[in-house]
Motif scaffolding. Structure first.
Motif, PDB file in Angstrom:
ATOM      1  N   ASN A  38       0.787  -1.230   0.000  1.00  0.00           N
ATOM      2  CA  ASN A  38       0.000   0.000   0.000  1.00  0.00           C
ATOM      3  C   ASN A  38       0.820   1.281   0.000  1.00  0.00           C
ATOM      4  O   ASN A  38       0.257   2.366   0.169  1.00  0.00           O
ATOM      5  CB  ASN A  38      -0.957  -0.011   1.198  1.00  0.00           C
ATOM      6  CG  ASN A  38      -2.017  -1.087   1.035  1.00  0.00           C
ATOM      7  OD1 ASN A  38      -2.803  -1.037   0.102  1.00  0.00           O
ATOM      8  ND2 ASN A  38      -2.005  -2.073   1.912  1.00  0.00           N
ATOM      9  N   ARG A  40       2.565   4.557  -1.262  1.00  0.00           N
ATOM     10  CA  ARG A  40       2.143   5.478  -2.315  1.00  0.00           C
ATOM     11  C   ARG A  40       2.865   6.805  -2.115  1.00  0.00           C
ATOM     12  O   ARG A  40       3.494   7.018  -1.098  1.00  0.00           O
ATOM     13  CB  ARG A  40       0.631   5.668  -2.310  1.00  0.00           C
ATOM     14  CG  ARG A  40       0.091   6.246  -1.009  1.00  0.00           C
ATOM     15  CD  ARG A  40      -1.433   6.108  -0.929  1.00  0.00           C
ATOM     16  NE  ARG A  40      -1.962   6.732   0.252  1.00  0.00           N
ATOM     17  CZ  ARG A  40      -1.881   6.243   1.489  1.00  0.00           C
ATOM     18  NH1 ARG A  40      -1.270   5.103   1.712  1.00  0.00           N
ATOM     19  NH2 ARG A  40      -2.409   6.886   2.506  1.00  0.00           N
ATOM     20  N   PHE A  44       7.282   6.308  -3.538  1.00  0.00           N
ATOM     21  CA  PHE A  44       6.683   4.978  -3.628  1.00  0.00           C
ATOM     22  C   PHE A  44       7.723   3.881  -3.833  1.00  0.00           C
ATOM     23  O   PHE A  44       7.776   2.909  -3.088  1.00  0.00           O
ATOM     24  CB  PHE A  44       5.649   4.917  -4.770  1.00  0.00           C
ATOM     25  CG  PHE A  44       5.301   3.502  -5.135  1.00  0.00           C
ATOM     26  CD1 PHE A  44       4.408   2.776  -4.361  1.00  0.00           C
ATOM     27  CD2 PHE A  44       5.899   2.871  -6.222  1.00  0.00           C
ATOM     28  CE1 PHE A  44       4.109   1.455  -4.665  1.00  0.00           C
ATOM     29  CE2 PHE A  44       5.604   1.549  -6.528  1.00  0.00           C
ATOM     30  CZ  PHE A  44       4.709   0.843  -5.753  1.00  0.00           C
TER      31      PHE A  44
END
Length: 160
Positions: A38, A40, A44
């Motif tokens: 997950n 981001r 990233f």
């Protein structure tokens, strides 16, 4: 049956302490694996790869801990229910930001290092040098990872 010369009561105490370390290690593995999936934001790729390195290292750490519990003649916990009951690692709720992921990973590694240090004291009291060796390696790994995460937080970008 155990192949060690450590008295039964001491083996049970050491195995119980190791079981807590195993549970916390497994749950930290799950946590950082989720962060890997997950991650981001502008960093990233760096976060994705860093968390992958962490979860791979944590996964590799599980077998030596569980196998030491077995060598002590005790059953190694191996269910989510057992891990949840034995772990003292706090959950990270929701979808954390990148900086929150880094902070949660840092807290997790520091937590498991402390838990391993507590188990190390139990092993040393039982004169269990093999378990002490396993735990010393784990403490070193968690402390190194925590240092790297703290350094990442110092860059000014990760903090809110």
């Amino acid at each position: 049956m155990s192949s060690t010369q450590i008295p039964n009561d001491d083996r049970a105490r050491v195995a119980a302490a190791l079981s807590g370390v195993l549970a916390d290690t497994f749950l930290l593995y799950v946590k950082v694996h989720g962060f890997h999936w997950n991650a981001r934001g502008p960093r990233f790729r760096m976060l994705h790869l860093m968390f992958e390195d962490q979860y791979n290292e944590l996964w590799s750490a599980l077998d030596p801990i569980a196998e030491r519990i077995r060598a002590l003649g005790q059953p190694a916990p191996g269910t989510l229910q057992a891990y949840a009951a034995l772990s003292s690692l706090p959950e990270t709720a929701g979808m954390p930001s990148a900086s929150e992921m880094i902070q949660a990973a840092l807290s997790g590694h520091e937590h498991v290092a402390r838990r391993a240090a507590e188990a190390l004291r139990v092993a040393e009291a039982a004169q269990d040098v093999v378990t002490a060796d396993v735990l010393t390696e784990r403490i070193g790994s968690h402390e190194k990872t925590a240092w790297m995460l703290r350094a990442l937080l110092e860059d000014g970008e990760a903090t809110a």
